[in-house]
Write a protein that holds these residues in place. Structure first.
Motif, PDB file in Angstrom:
ATOM      1  N   GLN A  70      -0.536   7.079  -0.014  1.00 51.28           N
ATOM      2  CA  GLN A  70      -0.645   5.704   0.480  1.00 51.28           C
ATOM      3  C   GLN A  70      -0.390   5.591   1.979  1.00 51.28           C
ATOM      4  O   GLN A  70      -0.818   4.621   2.596  1.00 51.28           O
ATOM      5  N   GLU A  77       9.136  -1.461   2.772  1.00 48.80           N
ATOM      6  CA  GLU A  77       8.451  -2.605   2.188  1.00 48.80           C
ATOM      7  C   GLU A  77       8.455  -2.417   0.678  1.00 48.80           C
ATOM      8  O   GLU A  77       8.753  -1.324   0.186  1.00 48.80           O
ATOM      9  N   GLU A  78       8.120  -3.449  -0.046  1.00 45.66           N
ATOM     10  CA  GLU A  78       8.047  -3.312  -1.499  1.00 45.66           C
ATOM     11  C   GLU A  78       6.766  -2.588  -1.877  1.00 45.66           C
ATOM     12  O   GLU A  78       5.656  -3.066  -1.570  1.00 45.66           O
ATOM     13  N   PRO A  79       6.849  -1.417  -2.531  1.00 49.68           N
ATOM     14  CA  PRO A  79       5.625  -0.708  -2.933  1.00 49.68           C
ATOM     15  C   PRO A  79       4.789  -1.565  -3.882  1.00 49.68           C
ATOM     16  O   PRO A  79       5.326  -2.312  -4.712  1.00 49.68           O
ATOM     17  N   ASP A  80       3.473  -1.436  -3.772  1.00 53.15           N
ATOM     18  CA  ASP A  80       2.590  -2.245  -4.616  1.00 53.15           C
ATOM     19  C   ASP A  80       2.299  -1.543  -5.938  1.00 53.15           C
ATOM     20  O   ASP A  80       2.745  -0.404  -6.185  1.00 53.15           O
ATOM     21  N   ALA A  81       1.542  -2.222  -6.796  1.00 52.64           N
ATOM     22  CA  ALA A  81       1.256  -1.689  -8.129  1.00 52.64           C
ATOM     23  C   ALA A  81       0.491  -0.372  -8.056  1.00 52.64           C
ATOM     24  O   ALA A  81       0.699   0.520  -8.889  1.00 52.64           O
ATOM     25  N   GLU A  82      -0.390  -0.234  -7.085  1.00 56.55           N
ATOM     26  CA  GLU A  82      -1.143   1.005  -6.951  1.00 56.55           C
ATOM     27  C   GLU A  82      -0.219   2.188  -6.668  1.00 56.55           C
ATOM     28  O   GLU A  82      -0.435   3.290  -7.177  1.00 56.55           O
ATOM     29  N   PHE A  83       0.818   1.962  -5.863  1.00 57.46           N
ATOM     30  CA  PHE A  83       1.771   3.035  -5.580  1.00 57.46           C
ATOM     31  C   PHE A  83       2.419   3.525  -6.876  1.00 57.46           C
ATOM     32  O   PHE A  83       2.493   4.734  -7.131  1.00 57.46           O
ATOM     33  N   TRP A  84       2.889   2.589  -7.704  1.00 54.80           N
ATOM     34  CA  TRP A  84       3.552   2.995  -8.941  1.00 54.80           C
ATOM     35  C   TRP A  84       2.571   3.679  -9.891  1.00 54.80           C
ATOM     36  O   TRP A  84       2.942   4.628 -10.601  1.00 54.80           O
TER      37      TRP A  84
END
Length: 348
Positions: free
Chosen positions: A51, A243-250
């Motif tokens: 990412q 920053e808060e990781p997004d859904a794609e990161f998880w």
């Protein structure tokens, strides 16, 4: 002498590992494969690189497992830092043996530019440390210690992802990297040991707005209000994100975790073969992995069990009684640094 092929999470790709029997990490890899070597941490590391492409730093590299996997699997531009000459040499040899080109810097990172005593553990070479008394040690050497801010300025490096595992001196690495944290805001994969460095890590990172997530088997990882160590030594590593990781990161982290769990230990020694030449093509995702095997706790000794973190004074770690004053000074210094950065072109 150990000689085996290490499966990595990319189709048709493996790493040739050749090392003396005394090297601890290769012994673990031969016995467990990547599936039994910090699978969730490696998955978080690879998802972070995907990412946030750009320079990657492996601080406290040992023989360079994270650096090897990052370049072999994703073609990442990696710099590894390892102060022990024998381990640094082995990391270079493994890179060359596998046609990889990451840089190995034979130095430690810390809060100041100095020289310091580096204590070689009598237990395993994976628990060497700048912290005296961290492990029983009858041998030591003097090593150069550099601030990451100065290194990045000299080399023109803008790190996007930094992995830090320095056996209880992780806060010192970050104290020497406050400029990097403020200007470049890299993702951090960092060890935090129970009762050792948690408060210091919070004091350093909080002014920069970092969020912290203990790297466990959960998906997605749960944001934590405070940093704490795992006294069972199963989940010592944390993701510190700006920053808060997004859904794609998880999703990508979960994908890599399953792929790494399919990387079983070698069943037999590999045939002899010539060294690979050229850098492998980068891949952005592995093929569908085999069904995951159950996660296992790391073998005894894989995670170090340090004693209390002591802050540095004149290149040597001082006593615990200085901790409160030093930590307060750090927070003040960081705050002033932030004010200065706001006036410059690199300020947030």
């Amino acid at each position: 002498m150990r000689n085996f092929e290490l499966a990595v999470p990319i189709p048709g790709r493996s790493l040739v590992i050749e090392a003396d029997d005394g090297a601890y990490v290769p012994k673990v890899l031969q016995r467990e494969g990547l599936a039994g070597y910090e699978a969730s941490t490696l998955a978080c590391f690879l998802a972070s690189i995907e990412q946030h492409p750009g320079p990657v730093l492996d601080v406290g590299a040992n023989v360079g497992v994270f650096a090897l996997v990052a370049e072999a699997v994703l073609g990442a531009d990696v710099r590894a830092f390892e102060p022990v000459p024998e381990l640094a040499a082995l990391a270079r040899e493994l890179a060359e043996r596998n046609g990889l080109s990451f840089t190995v810097e034979e130095l430690a990172l810390g809060a100041e530019d100095t020289e310091a005593t580096f204590y070689l553990s009598d237990v395993t070479d994976s628990s060497n440390s700048l912290l005296e008394g961290f492990r029983p040690s009858t041998r030591s050497l003097t090593v150069p210690v550099r601030r990451l801010d100065g290194y990045c300025d000299r080399e023109g490096v803008v790190p996007k992802v930094i992995k830090i595992d320095t056996e209880a001196t992780e806060p010192d690495v970050l104290l020497g990297a406050t400029g990097v944290l403020g200007r470049h805001r890299p993702y951090l994969i960092c060890e935090a040991l129970a009762g050792r460095s948690e408060a210091q890590l919070e004091a350093i990172l909080e002014p920069f707005g970092y969020r912290w997530y203990q790297i466990t088997e959960e998906r997605p990882l749960v944001p934590r209000r405070e940093i704490f160590g795992d006294r069972a030594y199963r989940f010592n590593n944390w993701l510190f994100a700006p920053e808060e990781p997004d859904a794609e990161f998880w999703d990508r982290m979960g994908h890599w975790r399953e792929a790494i769990r399919a990387c079983e230990p070698p069943s037999s020694p590999p045939p002899a073969r010539a060294a690979t030449s050229g850098t492998p093509a980068a891949a952005t995702s592995p093929s569908a992995p085999a069904p995951p095997r159950p996660a296992t706790a790391p073998p005894p000794g894989t995670q170090a069990r340090p004693r209390s973190v002591r802050t540095r004074r004149r290149g040597v770690y001082g006593r615990k009684k200085m901790l409160a004053g030093i930590t307060a000074g750090v927070v003040i210094g960081v705050s002033l640094g932030r004010l200065s950065m706001r006036r410059g072109p690199g300020g947030r």
